[in-house]
Motif scaffolding. Structure first.
Motif, mmCIF file in Angstrom:
data_model
loop_
_atom_site.group_PDB
_atom_site.id
_atom_site.type_symbol
_atom_site.label_atom_id
_atom_site.label_comp_id
_atom_site.label_asym_id
_atom_site.label_seq_id
_atom_site.Cartn_x
_atom_site.Cartn_y
_atom_site.Cartn_z
ATOM 1 N N ASP A 274 4.449 12.371 4.104
ATOM 2 C CA ASP A 274 5.109 12.831 5.320
ATOM 3 C C ASP A 274 4.482 12.225 6.567
ATOM 4 N N ALA A 275 3.235 11.778 6.430
ATOM 5 C CA ALA A 275 2.543 11.172 7.566
ATOM 6 C C ALA A 275 2.704 9.662 7.606
ATOM 7 N N SER A 276 2.821 9.045 6.428
ATOM 8 C CA SER A 276 2.886 7.580 6.361
ATOM 9 C C SER A 276 3.794 7.156 5.219
ATOM 10 N N GLY A 277 4.462 6.037 5.432
ATOM 11 C CA GLY A 277 5.205 5.400 4.364
ATOM 12 C C GLY A 277 4.445 4.215 3.820
ATOM 13 N N GLY A 278 5.029 3.545 2.851
ATOM 14 C CA GLY A 278 4.400 2.349 2.303
ATOM 15 C C GLY A 278 4.368 1.220 3.316
ATOM 16 N N GLY A 279 3.421 0.314 3.163
ATOM 17 C CA GLY A 279 3.314 -0.798 4.105
ATOM 18 C C GLY A 279 2.574 -1.981 3.528
ATOM 19 N N PHE A 280 2.653 -3.107 4.236
ATOM 20 C CA PHE A 280 2.003 -4.346 3.802
ATOM 21 C C PHE A 280 0.480 -4.208 3.893
ATOM 22 N N ALA A 281 -0.206 -4.716 2.866
ATOM 23 C CA ALA A 281 -1.673 -4.640 2.826
ATOM 24 C C ALA A 281 -2.254 -5.988 2.434
ATOM 25 N N TYR A 282 -3.440 -6.252 2.928
ATOM 26 C CA TYR A 282 -4.172 -7.443 2.505
ATOM 27 C C TYR A 282 -5.642 -7.067 2.337
ATOM 28 N N ALA A 283 -6.316 -7.798 1.462
ATOM 29 C CA ALA A 283 -7.723 -7.519 1.175
ATOM 30 C C ALA A 283 -8.476 -8.827 1.022
ATOM 31 N N GLU B 94 0.853 -1.192 0.000
ATOM 32 C CA GLU B 94 0.000 0.000 0.000
ATOM 33 C C GLU B 94 0.886 1.238 0.000
ATOM 34 N N LEU B 95 0.600 2.172 -0.920
ATOM 35 C CA LEU B 95 1.386 3.396 -1.042
ATOM 36 C C LEU B 95 0.467 4.603 -0.921
ATOM 37 N N PRO B 96 0.746 5.544 0.009
ATOM 38 C CA PRO B 96 -0.081 6.749 0.125
ATOM 39 C C PRO B 96 0.381 7.826 -0.842
ATOM 40 N N ALA B 97 -0.510 8.764 -1.182
ATOM 41 C CA ALA B 97 -0.181 9.878 -2.067
ATOM 42 C C ALA B 97 -1.127 11.029 -1.758
#
Length: 438
Positions: free
Chosen positions: A280-289, A262-265
């Motif tokens: 600046d608030a969050s970096g990328g991270g593992f995601a599941y759905a 998951e990548l924020p923008a």
């Protein structure tokens, strides 16, 4: 897909050298004959799609006579199945499945054989069977005719494949009155028919004496039965011919899971109200759905998706609170989607769109203790990927999905206004889906 099929069929001349062994030995097919065969196939394709199977069958049979191509045989088998000619249809499929492929054959050759095998598995169980038994036991030399065609005596008491519909069964033997019955067979039915022969009073025949013509109360059996129509000739799969129309389930239950990054923008309102970059608030991270839905009308998909991601720490302490430490963040979304699958049974394109709700949380520590900010908002969901069948029920789906929306200031129920900011969350992942036909 229709365009792809026609382009493949138009490529017949380019594969002529590879298919020279499959062309009838009478003479090399000329370019004019190939063009005529392509035109016949194209007309048959249009007729088949329009549901005019009798006319389409005629076009495909004539195309096969001009240029022997396995796709013609596939289409002949499909039209026969649609018209209820299940015995001939199954024989055409078996011919393709039994055809050995020479070394170095193009991948499309094996693909077409696999297609014939899959469709044969659907047609074979539909073929009804009739078991004819004669009473009394021990009748010498009984003979059997079905619909005016002679059937070997060895098949008495054995299942005999016939097309659905009404059939006329005639049994006769020397010294007995012939017996005729009509039987109606339905698809997938195996039916037993007991035929009782009554001896002719005062008439006996010596062993080895040829029996006289059968005596019936109706019409006697023909003395010269009409020749049986042979099944379509076996053929090798033609890589240059288009694919065949599939008769597959139009509905299926879809269940699966997606794993990815998951990548924020974009931007979000900071806890102080000013907008900051989401990165600046969050970096990328593992995601599941988790995904669940229904495939309908063969190509459509309607479902729900639930996604969660634990995101990496950002730089809130430099943008919001210089004393902040231990930043963590996560996001969860719940969406309703509608999608399109170009071909549920082959590798193909997948696209989806919909609406979803997203919740986004930040947590950190400052001198005052634990702090948090919570956001929520609606998003437009868009996604596309590659639909990859693996076996009969499992599908792989490499996909990119994105949610586009905006958040209001954290920890508030208001939306819009000067304190809102547009954001995006993108998931790069791969899904494993179970496709259960209904």
């Amino acid at each position: 897909m229709r365009t792809l099929r026609l382009l493949l069929f138009l490529a017949v001349p380019g594969a002529a050298s590879a298919l020279s062994w499959s062309v009838p030995a009478r003479a090399q097919v000329t370019e004019s004959e190939r063009a005529a065969a392509r035109q016949l196939f194209k007309e048959g394709d249009e007729l088949q799609r329009a549901g005019k199977f009798t006319d389409a069958l005629d076009k495909f049979q004539r195309a096969q006579q001009v240029f022997s191509a396995p796709t013609n045989v596939l289409r002949i088998a499909e039209c026969d199945a649609a018209l209820g000619h299940l015995v001939a249809s199954a024989e055409s499929y078996r011919a393709l499945v039994r055809t050995p492929l020479p070394a170095g054959s193009p991948p499309a050759f094996q693909a077409a054989v696999d297609q014939a095998r899959g469709e044969l598995a659907q047609v074979e169980p539909r073929v009804p069977k009739l078991i004819v038994q004669v009473e009394p036991p021990g009748v010498p030399g009984p003979q059997l005719q079905i619909d005016g065609q002679p059937v070997p005596a060895a098949l008495f008491g054995e299942p005999f494949q016939l097309d659905p519909g009404t059939h006329r069964v005639l049994v006769f033997a020397s010294g007995y009155m012939s017996a005729e019955q009509s039987v109606v067979l339905k698809e997938r039915e195996t039916r037993s028919l007991q035929v009782t022969l009554k001896p002719i009073a005062g008439v006996t025949y010596a062993p080895g004496t040829a029996p006289p013509p059968p005596v019936t109360t109706d019409t006697p059996p023909p003395t010269e039965p009409a020749p049986a129509i042979p099944p379509p000739p076996p053929a090798i799969v033609d890589a240059s011919a288009p694919g065949a129309v599939h008769k597959r389930s139009s509905m299926a239950l879809i269940l699966g899971v997606h794993l990815g990054l998951e990548l924020p923008a974009g931007q979000i309102p900071s806890p102080t109200g000013s907008a900051i970059d989401t990165t600046d608030a969050s970096g990328g991270g593992f995601a599941y759905a988790l995904d669940a839905g229904l495939r309908f009308a063969r190509y459509g998909y309607l479902g729900v998706t639930v996604e969660h991601a634990g995101l990496g720490g950002g730089k809130v302490q430099t943008n919001v609170d210089p004393s902040a430490t231990g930043l963590t963040s996560n996001t969860t979304s719940l969406g309703l989607v509608i999608g399109f699958i170009a071909n549920p049974d082959r590798a193909s394109f997948f696209a989806e769109g919909g609406l979803q709700a997203r919740w986004y949380s930040l947590s950190w520590q400052d001198p005052g203790g634990a702090q948090s900010a919570h956001y929520s908002g609606a998003e437009l969901l868009l996604g596309m990927g590659l639909w990859l069948p693996v076996g009969h029920t499992f599908r792989l789906l490499p996909e990119i999905t994105g949610g586009l929306g905006s958040f209001s200031s954290p920890n508030t129920s208001s939306s819009g206004g000067s304190d809102s900011a547009g954001h995006g969350f993108v998931m790069l992942g791969i899904g494993g889906l179970f496709n259960v036909d209904l």
